[in-house]
Design an enzyme around this catalytic site. Structure first.
Site, PDB file in Angstrom:
ATOM      1  N   ASP A 148      -0.999  -0.587   6.543  1.00  0.00           N
ATOM      2  CA  ASP A 148      -1.712   0.430   7.336  1.00  0.00           C
ATOM      3  C   ASP A 148      -2.868   0.142   7.726  1.00  0.00           C
ATOM      4  O   ASP A 148      -3.339   0.636   8.981  1.00  0.00           O
ATOM      5  CB  ASP A 148      -0.163   1.314   7.626  1.00  0.00           C
ATOM      6  CG  ASP A 148      -0.887   2.605   6.479  1.00  0.00           C
ATOM      7  OD1 ASP A 148      -1.410   2.250   5.504  1.00  0.00           O
ATOM      8  OD2 ASP A 148      -0.839   3.595   6.502  1.00  0.00           O
ATOM      9  N   ASP A 154       0.951  -1.627  -0.424  1.00  0.00           N
ATOM     10  CA  ASP A 154       0.099   0.105   0.125  1.00  0.00           C
ATOM     11  C   ASP A 154       0.962   1.270  -0.013  1.00  0.00           C
ATOM     12  O   ASP A 154       1.907   0.741   0.350  1.00  0.00           O
ATOM     13  CB  ASP A 154      -1.017  -0.582   1.667  1.00  0.00           C
ATOM     14  CG  ASP A 154      -1.564   1.378   1.714  1.00  0.00           C
ATOM     15  OD1 ASP A 154      -2.441   1.779   1.037  1.00  0.00           O
ATOM     16  OD2 ASP A 154      -0.837   2.099   2.855  1.00  0.00           O
ATOM     17  N   ASP A 175      -7.322  -1.481   4.230  1.00  0.00           N
ATOM     18  CA  ASP A 175      -6.159  -2.727   4.010  1.00  0.00           C
ATOM     19  C   ASP A 175      -6.357  -3.989   4.677  1.00  0.00           C
ATOM     20  O   ASP A 175      -6.103  -5.191   4.153  1.00  0.00           O
ATOM     21  CB  ASP A 175      -4.748  -2.371   4.362  1.00  0.00           C
ATOM     22  CG  ASP A 175      -4.242  -1.302   3.538  1.00  0.00           C
ATOM     23  OD1 ASP A 175      -4.543  -1.175   2.396  1.00  0.00           O
ATOM     24  OD2 ASP A 175      -3.432  -0.360   4.131  1.00  0.00           O
TER      25      ASP A 175
HETATM   26  P1  ADP Z   1      -4.640   4.735  -0.046  1.00  0.00           P
HETATM   27  O1  ADP Z   1      -5.023   3.835  -0.484  1.00  0.00           O
HETATM   28  O2  ADP Z   1      -3.616   5.542  -0.926  1.00  0.00           O
HETATM   29  O3  ADP Z   1      -4.283   4.228   0.920  1.00  0.00           O
HETATM   30  P2  ADP Z   1      -7.750   5.499  -0.179  1.00  0.00           P
HETATM   31  O4  ADP Z   1      -8.207   4.491  -0.630  1.00  0.00           O
HETATM   32  O5  ADP Z   1      -7.693   5.896   1.805  1.00  0.00           O
HETATM   33  O6  ADP Z   1      -5.836   6.076  -0.078  1.00  0.00           O
HETATM   34  O7  ADP Z   1      -8.089   7.420  -1.060  1.00  0.00           O
HETATM   35  C1  ADP Z   1      -8.237   7.893  -1.976  1.00  0.00           C
HETATM   36  C2  ADP Z   1      -8.553   8.627  -2.278  1.00  0.00           C
HETATM   37  O8  ADP Z   1      -9.772   9.161  -2.328  1.00  0.00           O
HETATM   38  C3  ADP Z   1      -7.502   9.513  -1.824  1.00  0.00           C
HETATM   39  O9  ADP Z   1      -5.994  10.082  -2.892  1.00  0.00           O
HETATM   40  C4  ADP Z   1      -8.154  11.044  -1.628  1.00  0.00           C
HETATM   41  O10 ADP Z   1      -8.003  11.697  -3.168  1.00  0.00           O
HETATM   42  C5  ADP Z   1      -9.612  10.088  -1.578  1.00  0.00           C
HETATM   43  N1  ADP Z   1      -9.918  10.050  -0.153  1.00  0.00           N
HETATM   44  C6  ADP Z   1      -9.862   9.583   0.731  1.00  0.00           C
HETATM   45  N2  ADP Z   1     -10.110   9.205   2.115  1.00  0.00           N
HETATM   46  C7  ADP Z   1     -10.633  10.853   1.666  1.00  0.00           C
HETATM   47  C8  ADP Z   1     -11.015  12.019   2.938  1.00  0.00           C
HETATM   48  N3  ADP Z   1     -12.009  12.215   3.892  1.00  0.00           N
HETATM   49  N4  ADP Z   1     -11.219  13.651   2.145  1.00  0.00           N
HETATM   50  C9  ADP Z   1     -10.914  13.780   0.807  1.00  0.00           C
HETATM   51  N5  ADP Z   1     -10.518  12.583  -0.153  1.00  0.00           N
HETATM   52  C10 ADP Z   1     -10.155  11.511   0.548  1.00  0.00           C
HETATM   53 MG    MG Z   2      -2.469   3.954   3.454  1.00  0.00          MG
END
Ligand code: ADP
Ligand code: MG
Length: 357
Positions: free
Chosen positions: A245, A46, A249
């Site tokens: 993390d 991730d 995930d």
């Molecule tokens: P990662 O897999 O990199 O940990 P996430 O799956 O949590 O990322 O989120 C993917 C995308 O969705 C983020 O890059 C963001 O653009 C958007 N996103 C997720 N949660 C939020 C939030 N609380 N506020 C704004 N954007 C969000």
């Molecule tokens: Mg993450």
């Protein structure tokens, strides 16, 4: 003929190996994980919080139309106060640094991997990624002009809309952990393929992957798709370790042949994983991988030691050499050999405690 040593061979190595790992901050919950890790050929990682520090910071706020950037930040932060996402934390911290006082919002909804929505006063505010905005039919063409330049340097882009009209864009940066690049290089040298998996945008993901020497990426994945992706790899016959993390995930960590959680990660990620890295640093995986192959070698040596004595001594005791050479095995020697086989297995296993990993 008593097979004590044979029974000791595997558990001794696993026990000592697990203890050796714990001293390095590698907590192995399931002994089988120590066995499988050496066989892993694909490690899916991730991005946010695993490869990167997971502490993004707001670097710029772009305003579209006639809103000023403080208004955009205030609305976004008021909404994100309800979210536990690291990006939400970044926005709230930026607002607090600018001395803003955050009011309450109403009808807050959070969609994992997409963004958040809610009402502030009479205004409907939405903060999130491109897909999230599109799902509300919000037109992003006013933003198209210069967001790509931010993504190309690995920055994250979030959109803010007020009453379904794009009002601003919040740019965040999250740098890679110092240990990430050397760790990935070492894993690749050991013949393991490293794949980056992220809910983030493809251009942003590619920029970071390039910096880290990762050639295979999968971007724009929703939390449920992370799990699905692991399953696909397994169907192709790969033995997959997943490193993550976040709450998002957890299903993928549970599905992978081995789930590895970062020690600073969410409780649910740690709960779903077979191995936890206290140091929250990817070099722990290199060490765990090494420890796993050393433990497997140690088990093989132990089996050889345990079996060797019996294989040699039982035929002699039975009288195999008697007709030709008149040699028989005294029961005294047999019992010494029997004790020795257990002792040598234990001594060999204890060597594992001293190895450098
Ligand atoms: P990662 O897999 O990199 O940990 P996430 O799956 O949590 O990322 O989120 C993917 C995308 O969705 C983020 O890059 C963001 O653009 C958007 N996103 C997720 N949660 C939020 C939030 N609380 N506020 C704004 N954007 C969000
Ligand atoms: Mg993450």
């Amino acid at each position: 003929a008593c097979p004590c040593a044979l029974g000791l061979a595997t558990p001794m190595s696993i026990m000592v190996g697990t203890g050796r790992g714990a001293r390095e901050g590698i907590l192995i919950k399931d002994a089988a994980a120590l066995e499988i890790l050496a066989k892993v050929d694909t490690i899916v990682v991730d991005k946010t919080g695993t490869l990167t520090k997971g502490r993004p910071q707001v670097v710029e706020i772009l305003n579209v139309a006639d809103q000023d950037s403080n208004t955009i930040l205030l609305y976004a932060a008021t909404l994100e106060k309800n979210s536990e996402h690291p990006l939400a934390t970044a926005i709230v911290e930026e607002a607090q640094q600018r001395g803003m006082k955050l009011e309450e919002s109403q009808s807050f909804i959070s969609i994992p991997g997409r963004g958040v929505q809610g009402k502030i006063g009479n205004n409907v505010i939405i903060v999130g990624n491109e897909a999230f905005m599109h799902s509300f039919g919000i037109d992003l063409s006013a933003a198209a002009m210069n967001i790509d330049q931010y993504r190309q340097v690995g920055h994250g882009v979030m959109f803010v809309s007020i009453n379904h009209v794009l009002a601003g864009i919040i740019i965040t940066a999250d740098s890679a952990k110092e240990s990430t690049k050397p760790a990935i290089q070492k894993l690749q040298q050991q013949g393991v393929e490293v794949v980056m998996l992220t809910g983030d945008n493809e251009t942003t993901a590619k920029a970071i992957a390039k910096e880290l020497g990762i050639t295979k990426i999968k971007a724009n994945v929703l939390p449920t798709e992370k799990y699905e992706y692991i399953r696909q790899l397994q169907q192709q016959g790969k033995i997959v370790a997943m490193v993550g993390d976040g709450v998002n995930d957890a299903p993928a960590l549970a599905q992978a042949n081995i789930g590895i959680a970062m020690g600073n990660g969410s409780d649910i990620a740690i709960e779903s994983a077979d191995i936890t890295l206290m140091s929250a640093d990817l070099l722990g995986i290199v060490k765990a991988h090494h420890l796993s192959s050393m433990s497997m070698d140690n088990i093989k040596q132990n089996l050889f030691l345990a079996f060797g004595y019996n294989a040699l001594a039982i035929p002699i005791a039975v009288g195999l050499l008697y007709p030709m050479f008149g040699i028989l095995l005294s029961p005294v020697i047999a019992s010494v050999a029997m004790a020795l086989s257990s002792v040598s297995v234990i001594l060999n296993a204890v060597r594992l405690a001293k190895i450098k990993i």
